[in-house]
Design an enzyme around this catalytic site. Structure first.
Site, PDB file in Angstrom:
ATOM      1  N   LYS A  80     -25.423 -42.242   7.648  1.00 18.72           N
ATOM      2  CA  LYS A  80     -24.545 -42.795   6.618  1.00 18.72           C
ATOM      3  C   LYS A  80     -24.572 -41.905   5.394  1.00 18.72           C
ATOM      4  O   LYS A  80     -25.594 -41.265   5.107  1.00 18.72           O
ATOM      5  CB  LYS A  80     -25.030 -44.195   6.205  1.00 18.72           C
ATOM      6  CG  LYS A  80     -23.936 -45.075   5.629  1.00 18.72           C
ATOM      7  CD  LYS A  80     -23.202 -45.809   6.743  1.00 18.72           C
ATOM      8  CE  LYS A  80     -22.146 -46.741   6.213  1.00 18.72           C
ATOM      9  NZ  LYS A  80     -21.560 -47.538   7.316  1.00 18.72           N
ATOM     10  N   VAL A 188     -10.015 -54.379   6.718  1.00 15.27           N
ATOM     11  CA  VAL A 188     -10.376 -55.001   8.002  1.00 15.27           C
ATOM     12  C   VAL A 188     -10.152 -56.519   7.945  1.00 15.27           C
ATOM     13  O   VAL A 188      -9.510 -57.100   8.830  1.00 15.27           O
ATOM     14  CB  VAL A 188     -11.838 -54.691   8.392  1.00 15.27           C
ATOM     15  CG1 VAL A 188     -12.189 -55.374   9.699  1.00 15.27           C
ATOM     16  CG2 VAL A 188     -12.048 -53.180   8.514  1.00 15.27           C
ATOM     17  N   ASP A 207     -11.433 -64.171  -1.468  1.00 17.06           N
ATOM     18  CA  ASP A 207     -11.752 -62.784  -1.846  1.00 17.06           C
ATOM     19  C   ASP A 207     -11.983 -62.777  -3.356  1.00 17.06           C
ATOM     20  O   ASP A 207     -11.355 -63.559  -4.080  1.00 17.06           O
ATOM     21  CB  ASP A 207     -10.585 -61.858  -1.476  1.00 17.06           C
ATOM     22  CG  ASP A 207     -10.972 -60.394  -1.516  1.00 17.06           C
ATOM     23  OD1 ASP A 207     -10.946 -59.744  -0.455  1.00 17.06           O
ATOM     24  OD2 ASP A 207     -11.304 -59.884  -2.627  1.00 17.06           O
ATOM     25  N   ALA A 263     -18.461 -57.275   8.320  1.00 17.52           N
ATOM     26  CA  ALA A 263     -19.269 -56.758   7.201  1.00 17.52           C
ATOM     27  C   ALA A 263     -20.567 -56.178   7.761  1.00 17.52           C
ATOM     28  O   ALA A 263     -21.177 -56.763   8.654  1.00 17.52           O
ATOM     29  CB  ALA A 263     -19.564 -57.875   6.210  1.00 17.52           C
ATOM     30  N   ASN A 264     -20.978 -55.035   7.234  1.00 18.26           N
ATOM     31  CA  ASN A 264     -22.230 -54.402   7.662  1.00 18.26           C
ATOM     32  C   ASN A 264     -23.417 -55.046   6.947  1.00 18.26           C
ATOM     33  O   ASN A 264     -23.310 -55.471   5.803  1.00 18.26           O
ATOM     34  CB  ASN A 264     -22.214 -52.904   7.337  1.00 18.26           C
ATOM     35  CG  ASN A 264     -21.333 -52.119   8.287  1.00 18.26           C
ATOM     36  OD1 ASN A 264     -21.374 -52.308   9.495  1.00 18.26           O
ATOM     37  ND2 ASN A 264     -20.502 -51.240   7.734  1.00 18.26           N
TER      38      ASN A 264
END
Ligand code: PHE
Length: 365
Positions: A80, A188, A207, A263-264
């Site tokens: 990353k 996404v 959001d 979501a990571n």
């Protein structure tokens, strides 16, 4: 002396921190593992209170990418890039170009051990700029010879995961029978919301950016605050914003039956997986759910597959997740544990096997 008592899996192979020669900004490139092949992972450009926070984030995100690639059956390891922007300092167009060239130079210095791609704060045009300094950048625009924006493919993978999750949790893959709360309507999340609306699902969305309310309206989703979205009484929560939202504080407030989203690093700490389990919430590991973009980009750019073949691989996320949820149920472990041990096993097997690093498996993963 050779160290034999350290946990190799938890240690990164190579981490570079460099103050960009042009931008003066801290560029972190973390290569977690190349055991299965070239490390890949996106370039994140985001605000951090201190650049050390960006450094820590790069370590965690790159380790997760190793699991993501292994579980997706890719002949790649995880890495990353993080560029930590000081709060309140937004580079202008020239400054952004300068910093992307700084990123490109650091990647070029790794001589092919790592290739980057889009992530939070970057897109295909940025990959084109990075590619002026190094060939190791995925998802350049299609006109420029890349595979383009990966967000729609990531969303297709999320939908595949939701089918598998609903089958396991509710006994049916029929999304029209279910309600979903989509938290985060970025590139996404916006696609996921639209696809779920197309499948006839009942929707709630939120959001932090109020201007995205139009996306919810267009999808027939009820618009709620991010806090209410997180704790909505729905069948499935779909985290599609930044990570770290599932914590010892937030889990007791959840009212969903299951969670799967792109979501990571959704868990703030590994132990949170047990808290979810105790609350009866089935959590699909984000490293599996979010792999669509990277599966598509590598299929098209590295293995020169057709878009249709690549799309079939992305849909294979449903089988991968179903296998993990099955393993977890059979072994009495959390899905997070099942995913982690499968990923470690793949890395060990891949490390030993002389044929690793050739082509992706042909079973659609
Ligand atoms: N942001 C992507 C991920 O987390 C990174 C990526 C996408 C890298 C596509 C290469 C190609 O999976």
């Amino acid at each position: 002396m050779v160290a034999t008592d350290i946990d190799i899996e938890s240690m990164h192979e190579h981490v570079v921190v460099k103050r960009g020669a042009r931008s003066g900004l801290p560029v972190v490139v973390a290569v977690h593992s190349t055991a299965l092949g070239q490390a890949i992972g996106g370039c994140r450009i985001a605000y951090y209170p201190h650049w050390h926070d960006g450094f820590t984030d790069a370590l965690r995100l790159s380790a997760a990418m190793s699991d993501k690639c292994a579980l997706a059956g890719l002949p790649n390891g995880g890495g990353k890039t993080v560029v930590a922007l000081p709060p309140g300092r937004t580079p202008d167009a020239a400054g952004r170009r300068a910093l992307l060239h700084d990123v490109g130079d650091v990647i070029a210095g790794l001589a092919g051990a790592y290739a980057t791609g889009p992530d939070v704060g970057t897109g295909p045009d940025d990959m084109l700029t990075i590619a002026e300094r190094t060939p190791h950048a995925f998802c350049r625009p299609v006109e420029a010879g890349g595979s383009g924006d990966s967000s729609e493919h990531t969303a297709v993978g999320v939908l595949a995961a939701l089918h598998a999750l609903c089958t396991e949790r509710f006994g049916s893959a029929d999304l029209s029978a279910r309600s979903f709360a989509v938290l985060g309507l970025g590139r996404v999340g916006g696609h996921v919301l639209r696809m779920l609306a197309g499948a006839g699902a009942t929707l709630v969305a939120g959001d932090i950016d109020e201007t995205r309310r139009g996306l919810a309206d267009a999808a027939g989703a009820a618009w709620v605050s991010p806090e209410d979205c997180l704790t909505a009484g729905v069948d499935v929560l779909v985290p599609a914003a930044l990570g770290g939202l599932l914590t010892a504080r937030s889990v007791p407030k959840l009212r969903c039956a299951a969670i799967a989203g792109p979501a990571n690093n959704q868990l703030d700490a590994p132990a949170t997986a047990e808290l979810l389990d105790q609350r009866g919430v089935l959590w699909a590991p984000d490293v599996v759910v979010s792999a669509g973009g990277i599966i598509h980009a590598t299929a098209v750019e590295l293995h020169h597959e057709t878009s249709a073949r690549a799309a079939a691989r992305v849909r294979g996320i449903a089988d991968t997740l179903a296998g993990i949820l099955r393993d977890a149920r059979a072994g009495g472990s959390t899905p997070a544990d099942a995913a982690r041990s499968q990923a470690r096993q793949r890395r060990r097997d891949g490390h030993r096997s002389p044929t690793s690093g050739q082509a992706p498996s042909s079973d659609g993963r």
